[in-house]
Structure formats: C-alpha cells, structure tokens
Motif scaffolding. Sequence first.
Motif, PDB file in Angstrom:
ATOM      1  N   SER A 190      23.042  48.620  36.981  1.00  0.00           N
ATOM      2  CA  SER A 190      23.457  48.553  38.387  1.00  0.00           C
ATOM      3  C   SER A 190      22.331  49.023  39.310  1.00  0.00           C
ATOM      4  N   GLU A 223      27.006  45.941  45.708  1.00  0.00           N
ATOM      5  CA  GLU A 223      27.381  46.090  44.296  1.00  0.00           C
ATOM      6  C   GLU A 223      28.794  45.533  44.109  1.00  0.00           C
ATOM      7  N   PRO A 224      28.900  44.254  43.709  1.00  0.00           N
ATOM      8  CA  PRO A 224      30.230  43.627  43.595  1.00  0.00           C
ATOM      9  C   PRO A 224      31.155  44.352  42.608  1.00  0.00           C
ATOM     10  N   ARG A 225      30.595  45.036  41.631  1.00  0.00           N
ATOM     11  CA  ARG A 225      31.442  45.698  40.609  1.00  0.00           C
ATOM     12  C   ARG A 225      32.252  46.864  41.189  1.00  0.00           C
ATOM     13  N   GLU A 231      35.881  46.097  41.505  1.00  0.00           N
ATOM     14  CA  GLU A 231      36.656  46.113  40.239  1.00  0.00           C
ATOM     15  C   GLU A 231      36.986  47.537  39.814  1.00  0.00           C
ATOM     16  N   LEU A 232      36.091  48.464  40.122  1.00  0.00           N
ATOM     17  CA  LEU A 232      36.248  49.836  39.623  1.00  0.00           C
ATOM     18  C   LEU A 232      37.162  50.692  40.490  1.00  0.00           C
ATOM     19  N   ILE A 278      30.562  53.394  38.238  1.00  0.00           N
ATOM     20  CA  ILE A 278      29.395  52.512  38.356  1.00  0.00           C
ATOM     21  C   ILE A 278      28.140  53.193  37.812  1.00  0.00           C
ATOM     22  N   SER A 294      26.777  52.255  34.435  1.00  0.00           N
ATOM     23  CA  SER A 294      26.170  50.931  34.218  1.00  0.00           C
ATOM     24  C   SER A 294      24.674  51.009  34.453  1.00  0.00           C
TER      25      SER A 294
END
Length: 283
Positions: free
Chosen positions: A258, A239-241, A244-245, A252, A255
Amino acid sequence: MCTDKKSFRVVITGKGGVGKTTLTSCLATVLARDGINVLAVDEDPQINLPYALGLGVERAAAIVPLNLNSDYIEEKTGINPKKNSWGSMFKLNPDVDDVVERFGMKVAANLNLLVMGTVKQAGGGCLCAENVLLDSTIRHLALRENEGILLDTQAGVEHFGRALSRGFSHCLIVSDDTFNALHVACHSADLARQIGIPNVCLVVNRAGDGTPGKLARFETETGKPLAELFDTLYLLPAEPRLAELEPEVTKILESPESRYAAAVTALAARLGAPHCSCSAPAA
Ligand SMILES: Nc1ncnc2c1ncn2[C@@H]1O[C@H](COP(=O)(O)OP(=O)(O)OP(=O)(O)O)[C@@H](O)[C@H]1O
Ligand SMILES: [Mg+2]
C-alpha cells in the motif's frame, strides 16, 4: 522546530471528510509500534477514532466520552452538569492528573485512547463545568513529556477559537486537492500560527496525478503560496482498499504494497525523529 526527544503533540484538523481520523489512527498505530508511548485523543462528538483504531464494536460502543461523565466532572469541578446548576460556583482549574489513568483505554502496546466528546457551544463560548474540565484536560495533556499525543478534531476550525491545541508542537492540516478544502486549510494554517503552533504542515490526501496541477491552480487563483503558508507539504495517495477495511482502517498498515501505508509511515518517522525535521522540504 521541535527539538525535544520523541516528544510531540500533534493536532490533526481540516474540512469534513478529508481523512483526518484515518490519518490519526494510522499515525498512532505506526508510532506505537515504533516504541513511542502514544495517546490518541478523540475530540469529535461523532466518536469515529475508536473504531478506526480497531477497538472493536463492542468496546467502542461502550465508551462514555469525558464530557458526559458527570460523576468525574462533579468530582473535579464541584458541579454535576446533570443537575440544574446555573449560577453555581465551580473550580476553574480542576486537577486532572488522573484523567488518562482513569479514562484512557488501552488499544495496543504503547497506545492509549482518550475520548473527550465535544465542548458545548452557547453564544460562541460557554463557561460551564464540562467546558472547564475538557479544556483543563487538554492543557494538562499538553504538558506531558516523553510521548506523542495525537488530537483528532471535529471538522472545521471551531476548536482553534478555544485554542485547544495551544502549546502543541505540530498542526497537521488535512485536505484534498479541491478548492474548498484547500481554502479551509489555509484559514486553519493562519489560526494555528495565531495560537503559536511552530510546525504547520499541509497533508494533501487522496492525491493523484492531477494533484500538482490543482495545487498550482489554487495558488494562482487565490494568490496564496502554499510553500510559504506551510512548513511542509505531504502527499498521501488515494487508497481504494480503505473503503473495504472500514471501520478498521489501520489494517491497511498490514499491506506492504500500500502506497498510503508507506506514505503515512514516512510521515510518522518524521514526527518521531529525535530531532523533528518537520520544517525540512517535503519528501
Ligand atoms: N487516502 C485515502 N484514499 C481513499 N479513501 C480515503 C483516504 N483517506 C480516507 N479515506 C476515506 O475517506 C472517508 C473519510 O475519512 P475520515 O473519516 O478519516 O475523514 P475525517 O476527515 O475524519 O471525517 P470527519 O470530518 O467526518 O471526521 C473514509 O471512508 C475513509 O476510509
Ligand atoms: Mg473524523
């Protein structure tokens, strides 16, 4: 198989950096939102779990882990670890009934956090007041009913040596699909069985298209059949996000698209099911 209604105690373990704290924080959040009374326990001296749970930098930074709370240790064991007390007598089974009420931090509805700090090591085991207090705390937590306890551990297998999670219902062993992490996972599974944990699950994190092939290669090279060593295999996608988080990785879960959030939610549902089906085949 865990048959008591919505009551489970889970230790999350694995090699360094595989995603233990991220998984613990997301599981805790999902289960609490589902109405289960969750206690998340941080046993890692790095104290990452409060940040992952979104406690906020100011509140998280102010936390004093239990092993550094010398007043409480003195109150319960009769020994103040700040003073030189080698050779003194102290209580070996302190009563820690009030530990969650006094030191648990409310993170959200149904979700409390207890930060333990870690046990001192001295030649493979240290009979000191801090160790006695921490071990008593975990044993006490393992006896509580009608809630989910999630214990996020320091990387590696050292906590098994102290049998910290004896009496727990589940061991989630987090790994990625690399040889070294899987090797640690297999060793951990063996140790979890030795202390009598009935549900031992492998969670392969950051899984991708190449993961099934890498797992098969590991099995061929080592002769270790993963399906026999573990009751269940879960795959959590990369999970690339999450990068960022950071550090508030539980965001996450907000989302809906996701795949990581969906996979963790499915895992939480299995843990929180009235009759846990952890030993059923993986979804
Ligand atoms: N499925 C995933 N996809 C992508 N990145 C991930 C995933 N899971 C975790 N990460 C990232 O990997 C890093 C390590 O995660 P985490 O801190 O949860 O690991 P850990 O096992 O608790 O580490 P430690 O052993 O240091 O306690 C973090 O940057 C996290 O955001
Ligand atoms: Mg961690």
